[in-house]
Design a protein around this motif. Structure first.
Motif, PDB file in Angstrom:
ATOM      1  N   PHE A  65       0.826  -1.207   0.000  1.00 19.88           N
ATOM      2  CA  PHE A  65       0.000   0.000   0.000  1.00 19.88           C
ATOM      3  C   PHE A  65       0.864   1.263   0.000  1.00 19.88           C
ATOM      4  O   PHE A  65       0.490   2.283  -0.584  1.00 19.88           O
ATOM      5  CB  PHE A  65      -0.956  -0.030   1.185  1.00 19.88           C
ATOM      6  CG  PHE A  65      -1.719  -1.324   1.263  1.00 19.88           C
ATOM      7  CD1 PHE A  65      -2.685  -1.635   0.313  1.00 19.88           C
ATOM      8  CD2 PHE A  65      -1.439  -2.253   2.262  1.00 19.88           C
ATOM      9  CE1 PHE A  65      -3.375  -2.833   0.368  1.00 19.88           C
ATOM     10  CE2 PHE A  65      -2.117  -3.456   2.316  1.00 19.88           C
ATOM     11  CZ  PHE A  65      -3.086  -3.750   1.363  1.00 19.88           C
ATOM     12  N   ASP A  66       2.028   1.185   0.649  1.00 22.00           N
ATOM     13  CA  ASP A  66       2.980   2.296   0.581  1.00 22.00           C
ATOM     14  C   ASP A  66       3.441   2.519  -0.862  1.00 22.00           C
ATOM     15  O   ASP A  66       3.553   3.657  -1.327  1.00 22.00           O
ATOM     16  CB  ASP A  66       4.196   2.015   1.467  1.00 22.00           C
ATOM     17  CG  ASP A  66       3.827   1.899   2.939  1.00 22.00           C
ATOM     18  OD1 ASP A  66       2.905   2.611   3.371  1.00 22.00           O
ATOM     19  OD2 ASP A  66       4.457   1.093   3.644  1.00 22.00           O
ATOM     20  N   LEU A  67       3.691   1.408  -1.554  1.00 24.66           N
ATOM     21  CA  LEU A  67       4.130   1.508  -2.948  1.00 24.66           C
ATOM     22  C   LEU A  67       3.053   2.152  -3.816  1.00 24.66           C
ATOM     23  O   LEU A  67       3.336   3.072  -4.596  1.00 24.66           O
ATOM     24  CB  LEU A  67       4.474   0.114  -3.488  1.00 24.66           C
ATOM     25  CG  LEU A  67       4.776   0.016  -4.992  1.00 24.66           C
ATOM     26  CD1 LEU A  67       5.943   0.921  -5.366  1.00 24.66           C
ATOM     27  CD2 LEU A  67       5.074  -1.422  -5.384  1.00 24.66           C
ATOM     28  N   LEU A  68       1.824   1.700  -3.662  1.00 27.81           N
ATOM     29  CA  LEU A  68       0.742   2.246  -4.479  1.00 27.81           C
ATOM     30  C   LEU A  68       0.491   3.718  -4.171  1.00 27.81           C
ATOM     31  O   LEU A  68       0.152   4.497  -5.060  1.00 27.81           O
ATOM     32  CB  LEU A  68      -0.535   1.432  -4.271  1.00 27.81           C
ATOM     33  CG  LEU A  68      -0.484  -0.012  -4.788  1.00 27.81           C
ATOM     34  CD1 LEU A  68      -1.779  -0.735  -4.470  1.00 27.81           C
ATOM     35  CD2 LEU A  68      -0.200  -0.042  -6.283  1.00 27.81           C
ATOM     36  N   ASP A  69       0.681   4.114  -2.909  1.00 29.29           N
ATOM     37  CA  ASP A  69       0.553   5.529  -2.548  1.00 29.29           C
ATOM     38  C   ASP A  69       1.592   6.373  -3.276  1.00 29.29           C
ATOM     39  O   ASP A  69       1.313   7.491  -3.728  1.00 29.29           O
ATOM     40  CB  ASP A  69       0.703   5.720  -1.040  1.00 29.29           C
ATOM     41  CG  ASP A  69      -0.543   5.287  -0.270  1.00 29.29           C
ATOM     42  OD1 ASP A  69      -1.616   5.154  -0.898  1.00 29.29           O
ATOM     43  OD2 ASP A  69      -0.439   5.072   0.957  1.00 29.29           O
ATOM     44  N   LYS A  70       2.816   5.826  -3.393  1.00 26.46           N
ATOM     45  CA  LYS A  70       3.882   6.553  -4.076  1.00 26.46           C
ATOM     46  C   LYS A  70       3.638   6.632  -5.578  1.00 26.46           C
ATOM     47  O   LYS A  70       4.008   7.620  -6.217  1.00 26.46           O
ATOM     48  CB  LYS A  70       5.233   5.887  -3.803  1.00 26.46           C
ATOM     49  CG  LYS A  70       5.715   6.025  -2.370  1.00 26.46           C
ATOM     50  CD  LYS A  70       7.116   5.440  -2.191  1.00 26.46           C
ATOM     51  CE  LYS A  70       7.610   5.647  -0.773  1.00 26.46           C
ATOM     52  NZ  LYS A  70       9.005   5.139  -0.583  1.00 26.46           N
ATOM     53  N   VAL A  71       2.997   5.595  -6.130  1.00 27.12           N
ATOM     54  CA  VAL A  71       2.711   5.591  -7.564  1.00 27.12           C
ATOM     55  C   VAL A  71       1.674   6.652  -7.901  1.00 27.12           C
ATOM     56  O   VAL A  71       1.769   7.358  -8.894  1.00 27.12           O
ATOM     57  CB  VAL A  71       2.206   4.200  -8.018  1.00 27.12           C
ATOM     58  CG1 VAL A  71       1.699   4.256  -9.453  1.00 27.12           C
ATOM     59  CG2 VAL A  71       3.317   3.166  -7.886  1.00 27.12           C
ATOM     60  N   ASP A  73      -1.596   8.147  -9.358  1.00 27.14           N
ATOM     61  CA  ASP A  73      -2.474   7.807 -10.469  1.00 27.14           C
ATOM     62  C   ASP A  73      -1.863   6.670 -11.271  1.00 27.14           C
ATOM     63  O   ASP A  73      -0.677   6.705 -11.620  1.00 27.14           O
ATOM     64  CB  ASP A  73      -2.675   9.036 -11.351  1.00 27.14           C
ATOM     65  CG  ASP A  73      -3.845   8.890 -12.295  1.00 27.14           C
ATOM     66  OD1 ASP A  73      -4.709   8.034 -12.029  1.00 27.14           O
ATOM     67  OD2 ASP A  73      -3.888   9.619 -13.293  1.00 27.14           O
ATOM     68  N   ARG A  74      -2.660   5.659 -11.579  1.00 31.04           N
ATOM     69  CA  ARG A  74      -2.119   4.504 -12.285  1.00 31.04           C
ATOM     70  C   ARG A  74      -3.118   3.943 -13.276  1.00 31.04           C
ATOM     71  O   ARG A  74      -4.320   4.045 -13.087  1.00 31.04           O
ATOM     72  CB  ARG A  74      -1.697   3.417 -11.291  1.00 31.04           C
ATOM     73  CG  ARG A  74      -2.825   2.851 -10.437  1.00 31.04           C
ATOM     74  CD  ARG A  74      -2.265   1.870  -9.405  1.00 31.04           C
ATOM     75  NE  ARG A  74      -3.295   1.135  -8.696  1.00 31.04           N
ATOM     76  CZ  ARG A  74      -3.880   1.541  -7.573  1.00 31.04           C
ATOM     77  NH1 ARG A  74      -3.530   2.686  -7.035  1.00 31.04           N
ATOM     78  NH2 ARG A  74      -4.809   0.808  -6.997  1.00 31.04           N
ATOM     79  N   ALA A  94      -7.760  -0.644  -2.154  1.00 34.84           N
ATOM     80  CA  ALA A  94      -6.682  -0.172  -3.028  1.00 34.84           C
ATOM     81  C   ALA A  94      -6.974  -0.521  -4.489  1.00 34.84           C
ATOM     82  O   ALA A  94      -6.112  -0.395  -5.344  1.00 34.84           O
ATOM     83  CB  ALA A  94      -5.345  -0.794  -2.608  1.00 34.84           C
ATOM     84  N   HIS A  95      -8.220  -0.966  -4.759  1.00 37.66           N
ATOM     85  CA  HIS A  95      -8.682  -1.253  -6.116  1.00 37.66           C
ATOM     86  C   HIS A  95      -7.895  -2.389  -6.767  1.00 37.66           C
ATOM     87  O   HIS A  95      -7.597  -2.348  -7.969  1.00 37.66           O
ATOM     88  CB  HIS A  95      -8.624   0.004  -6.996  1.00 37.66           C
ATOM     89  CG  HIS A  95      -9.334   1.167  -6.391  1.00 37.66           C
ATOM     90  ND1 HIS A  95     -10.716   1.216  -6.282  1.00 37.66           N
ATOM     91  CD2 HIS A  95      -8.885   2.311  -5.830  1.00 37.66           C
ATOM     92  CE1 HIS A  95     -11.061   2.346  -5.692  1.00 37.66           C
ATOM     93  NE2 HIS A  95      -9.978   3.019  -5.400  1.00 37.66           N
ATOM     94  N   GLY A 215      -7.035   5.953 -14.951  1.00 41.05           N
ATOM     95  CA  GLY A 215      -6.237   6.342 -13.797  1.00 41.05           C
ATOM     96  C   GLY A 215      -6.949   6.107 -12.489  1.00 41.05           C
ATOM     97  O   GLY A 215      -8.161   5.915 -12.436  1.00 41.05           O
ATOM     98  N   LYS A 216      -6.179   6.106 -11.390  1.00 43.10           N
ATOM     99  CA  LYS A 216      -6.703   5.917 -10.033  1.00 43.10           C
ATOM    100  C   LYS A 216      -7.432   4.586  -9.882  1.00 43.10           C
ATOM    101  O   LYS A 216      -8.335   4.446  -9.071  1.00 43.10           O
ATOM    102  CB  LYS A 216      -7.653   7.055  -9.652  1.00 43.10           C
ATOM    103  CG  LYS A 216      -7.025   8.437  -9.672  1.00 43.10           C
ATOM    104  CD  LYS A 216      -8.045   9.498  -9.319  1.00 43.10           C
ATOM    105  CE  LYS A 216      -7.423  10.888  -9.401  1.00 43.10           C
ATOM    106  NZ  LYS A 216      -8.415  11.957  -9.139  1.00 43.10           N
TER     107      LYS A 216
END
Length: 243
Positions: A65-71, A73-74, A94-95, A215-216
């Motif tokens: 979840f830390d990684l996805l926060d840093k990414v 919009d995806r 986290a979708h 995105g998101k």
């Protein structure tokens, strides 16, 4: 369709098992890299155009979840691979498109890849288009209860409904209504009138959707400019409304 993917997993043995399974059972997945930690994973994500990320939850110096926060919009889909089932709710929030428990089931892995493939194929067909519903708009009215009786609403005027505990906020072209009914209640009565459940909190009038953003984790834009998130579990069903 080829899915460009990476594996972010701190255990070398787990990476090897997943890599071999993908090679043998999921030939549509093209692995373009592997990472043993968050920073490595972040670098791979930023340097590659990806459709899919296989992501372990617990890693040194942080978690998935830390990684996805840093990414931020995806546009890629995420499949969580973990030995711990108590992260399931966090993964949904986290979708994540899929949640695989270790040891990995080959059948479940194939299902996960097939699901992501379906989503990506639908998104590709809709790329750079303003969406138009494939089914004709159904005319109609519904009633909402009042202390003094009931109020009649034109279905066409409803943009979306939002869950509010055991209540539902109905957002109209002009204004909104708070109704002492659950979102599931409105999902049932509006199911054949062009409404789609896109999230645990949202039911949208498909005819009010003017755009879809990858995105998101996925979102729709309504005719009034409101943007609403689409959960991974509902994404395929929503996209099936459009052509």
């Amino acid at each position: 369709m080829i899915l460009k993917a990476i594996i972010v997993e701190d255990e070398e043995t787990s990476r090897e098992i997943l890599r071999n399974y993908l090679k043998k059972y999921c030939p549509s997945v093209e692995l373009v890299g592997e990472a043993a930690g968050i920073e490595e994973g972040l670098t791979l994500i930023r340097n590659n155009s990806l459709e899919l990320v296989f992501l372990d939850v617990e890693m040194p110096y942080g978690n998935a979840f830390d990684l996805l926060d840093k990414v931020g919009d995806r546009t890629f889909e995420t499949v969580f691979v973990t030995a711990y089932d108590h992260y399931a709710i966090d993964a949904l929030n986290a979708h994540a498109s899929y949640y695989l428990l270790k040891p990995i089931s080959i059948d479940e892995l194939i299902k996960a890849v097939d699901y992501v493939t379906e989503i990506k194929q639908q998104e590709e067909r809709l790329q750079d288009q303003v969406l138009v519903p494939s089914s004709k708009q159904v005319q109609g009215k519904i009633t909402i209860p009042l202390q003094s009786g009931f109020e009649v609403l034109a279905v066409d005027d409803i943009l979306y409904c939002q869950a509010d505990d055991n209540y539902t906020q109905i957002y109209l072209e002009k204004g909104k209504k708070l109704v002492s009914k659950t979102l599931k209640y409105f999902e049932d009565i509006l199911a054949d009138q062009g409404f789609a459940r896109i999230h645990k909190s949202y039911l949208v009038n498909v005819n009010a959707v003017v755009a879809y953003n990858k995105g998101k984790g996925g979102s729709v834009v309504l005719s009034n400019g409101k943007e609403l998130l689409v959960s991974a579990a509902k994404k395929s069903a929503l996209l099936s409304y459009f052509k």
